[in-house]
Design a protein around this motif. Structure first.
Motif, PDB file in Angstrom:
ATOM      1  N   SER A  24       0.779  -1.085  -0.028  1.00  0.00           N
ATOM      2  CA  SER A  24       0.007  -0.086   0.034  1.00  0.00           C
ATOM      3  C   SER A  24       0.967   1.243   0.141  1.00  0.00           C
ATOM      4  CB  SER A  24      -1.090  -0.079   1.190  1.00  0.00           C
ATOM      5  OG  SER A  24      -0.177   0.082   2.346  1.00  0.00           O
ATOM      6  N   VAL A  60       0.878   4.277  -2.616  1.00  0.00           N
ATOM      7  CA  VAL A  60       0.507   5.643  -2.424  1.00  0.00           C
ATOM      8  C   VAL A  60       1.687   6.581  -2.795  1.00  0.00           C
ATOM      9  CG1 VAL A  60       0.614   7.231  -0.140  1.00  0.00           C
ATOM     10  CG2 VAL A  60      -0.814   4.832  -0.310  1.00  0.00           C
ATOM     11  N   ILE A  69       1.143   7.461  -6.380  1.00  0.00           N
ATOM     12  CA  ILE A  69      -0.168   8.286  -6.296  1.00  0.00           C
ATOM     13  C   ILE A  69       0.311   9.835  -6.048  1.00  0.00           C
ATOM     14  CG2 ILE A  69      -2.191   9.190  -5.219  1.00  0.00           C
ATOM     15  CD1 ILE A  69      -2.982   6.126  -4.413  1.00  0.00           C
ATOM     16  N   THR A 108      -7.853  14.132  -5.053  1.00  0.00           N
ATOM     17  CA  THR A 108      -7.431  13.088  -5.665  1.00  0.00           C
ATOM     18  C   THR A 108      -6.562  12.113  -4.678  1.00  0.00           C
ATOM     19  OG1 THR A 108      -8.047  13.720  -7.753  1.00  0.00           O
ATOM     20  CG2 THR A 108      -7.159  11.699  -7.560  1.00  0.00           C
ATOM     21  N   PRO A 109      -5.186  12.708  -4.785  1.00  0.00           N
ATOM     22  CA  PRO A 109      -4.133  12.001  -3.912  1.00  0.00           C
ATOM     23  C   PRO A 109      -4.548  11.731  -2.725  1.00  0.00           C
ATOM     24  CG  PRO A 109      -3.286  13.856  -4.594  1.00  0.00           C
ATOM     25  CD  PRO A 109      -4.470  13.897  -5.245  1.00  0.00           C
ATOM     26  N   ILE A 129      -7.888   5.798   1.412  1.00  0.00           N
ATOM     27  CA  ILE A 129      -8.280   4.617   1.069  1.00  0.00           C
ATOM     28  C   ILE A 129      -7.090   3.571   1.248  1.00  0.00           C
ATOM     29  CG2 ILE A 129      -9.104   3.043  -0.875  1.00  0.00           C
ATOM     30  CD1 ILE A 129     -11.285   4.998   0.068  1.00  0.00           C
ATOM     31  N   GLY A 130      -5.871   3.861   0.443  1.00  0.00           N
ATOM     32  CA  GLY A 130      -4.692   2.992   0.516  1.00  0.00           C
ATOM     33  C   GLY A 130      -4.359   2.682   2.010  1.00  0.00           C
ATOM     34  N   LEU A 186      -7.164   9.172  -2.285  1.00  0.00           N
ATOM     35  CA  LEU A 186      -6.643   7.718  -2.631  1.00  0.00           C
ATOM     36  C   LEU A 186      -5.672   7.257  -1.649  1.00  0.00           C
ATOM     37  CD1 LEU A 186      -6.103   7.808  -6.550  1.00  0.00           C
ATOM     38  CD2 LEU A 186      -7.828   6.543  -5.362  1.00  0.00           C
ATOM     39  N   SER A 187      -4.993   8.340  -0.952  1.00  0.00           N
ATOM     40  CA  SER A 187      -3.869   7.928   0.074  1.00  0.00           C
ATOM     41  C   SER A 187      -4.605   7.355   1.357  1.00  0.00           C
ATOM     42  CB  SER A 187      -3.132   9.098   0.708  1.00  0.00           C
ATOM     43  OG  SER A 187      -2.379   9.459  -0.340  1.00  0.00           O
ATOM     44  N   VAL A 192      -9.527  10.498   3.808  1.00  0.00           N
ATOM     45  CA  VAL A 192     -10.524  10.173   2.763  1.00  0.00           C
ATOM     46  C   VAL A 192     -11.649  11.677   2.785  1.00  0.00           C
ATOM     47  CG1 VAL A 192     -12.536   9.002   2.285  1.00  0.00           C
ATOM     48  CG2 VAL A 192     -10.387   7.717   3.090  1.00  0.00           C
TER      49      VAL A 192
END
Lengths: 198, 98
Positions: free
Chosen positions: A92, A96, A99, A133-134, A140-141, A137-138, A148
């Motif tokens: 992960s 990240v 990303i 966006t990052p 979530i990861g 996604l970070s 989030v």
């Protein structure tokens, strides 16, 4: 732990596998430091840029953003030192990292496009969308909800930014980094310190 | 359902712990494995070598700031062996296949 296998029942084996997988999973290596560095830098630059524009203090108030290049140099040095200290690399973390690299490339491309098309008022709205966006996604990861939520707030502020005068979008940038990087940065730092105390 | 034979390389507490840790990460340093398994350096080193000889682990030795560093990574063969081991365990825990 020993190498004995005589007394290792299937249940023991399953429990051992579960416990080791959980130990590896709970190894949290993000200390939030870079989120705080970038968060406070963008926050300060946005507020300064807004004040300079509002009070008409400088001819080129956007010069404050040049400090980001210093932060890029600092980040490269910091990450190369951190890499040497890393004891474990997870899947992960790897995702990240990529990303954030793609985010950096997108930011660079946006600056080139905006400077070429001279469409600066739109730039901050697009940056707000890119921040989301990052961050999302970070989160979530890393399975870390504050990131989030921070990412979603950035996207909401990106929509809001097209309905207000461009000068006030600078304040939205400050609000976005406060929600997406500064607050999660402090929470990550606390989580990391707690884990290392145990 | 027949009981499947458990892989003797993996059916050992410390070796199974090492492989279970490495299955969840991309790679890990020797010190990380030692910390998580609470094993002695000597014992851990011997078991890692056994896993390496079986082709289950890739072990890279390098220097970091003049200190020796051992980095372990599970191989494709290791992942397959681990998956087979878990399947075999399931036949013991759930012999009726339910």
């Amino acid at each position: 732990m020993t190498t004995k296998n005589e007394n290792l029942s299937p249940t023991d084996s399953m429990q051992l596998i579960n416990s080791m997988i959980n130990q590896a999973k709970n190894n949290f290596s993000e200390n939030g430091f870079l989120y705080l560095v970038w968060g406070w830098l963008i926050f300060t630059c946005s507020i300064c840029h807004f004040i300079f524009l509002k009070l008409d203090l400088f001819k080129q108030p956007e010069i404050v953003w040049a400090s980001c290049w210093l932060a890029v140099i600092f980040q490269i040095i910091y990450l190369s030192r951190q890499k040497k200290k890393e004891k474990v690399k997870t899947y992960s973390e790897n995702i990240v990292n990529y990303i954030w690299i793609s985010f950096g490339i997108c930011m660079f491309i946006v600056v080139i496009i905006m400077s070429k098309t001279n469409n600066w008022p739109m730039m901050n709205s697009i940056i707000l969308m890119l921040y989301g966006t990052p961050t999302f996604l970070s989160g979530i990861g890393m399975q870390f909800k504050p990131l989030v939520i921070g990412g979603i707030i950035c996207w909401c502020l990106a929509i809001l930014s097209v309905f207000i005068p461009p000068i006030y979008v600078l304040l939205l940038l400050a609000a976005a980094v406060l929600a997406a990087w500064i607050v999660p940065g402090y929470l990550l730092s606390t989580k990391y310190k707690l884990q290392n105390k145990q | 359902m027949e009981f499947q034979e458990l892989d003797p390389i993996l059916h050992s507490q410390l070796r199974l712990a090492v492989v279970s840790l490495l299955i969840s990460v991309r790679e890990a340093e020797f010190t990380f494995l030692k910390e998580k398994t609470n094993a002695t350096a000597g014992n851990l080193s011997v078991q890692i070598n056994k896993l390496k000889d079986a082709g289950y682990l890739d072990v890279t030795k390098q220097f970091n700031n003049n200190y020796p560093q051992t980095i372990c990574k599970i191989t494709k063969k290791g992942i397959e062996a681990f998956e087979d081991y878990v399947k075999a365990l399931q036949t013991y825990m759930n012999p009726n296949g339910q």
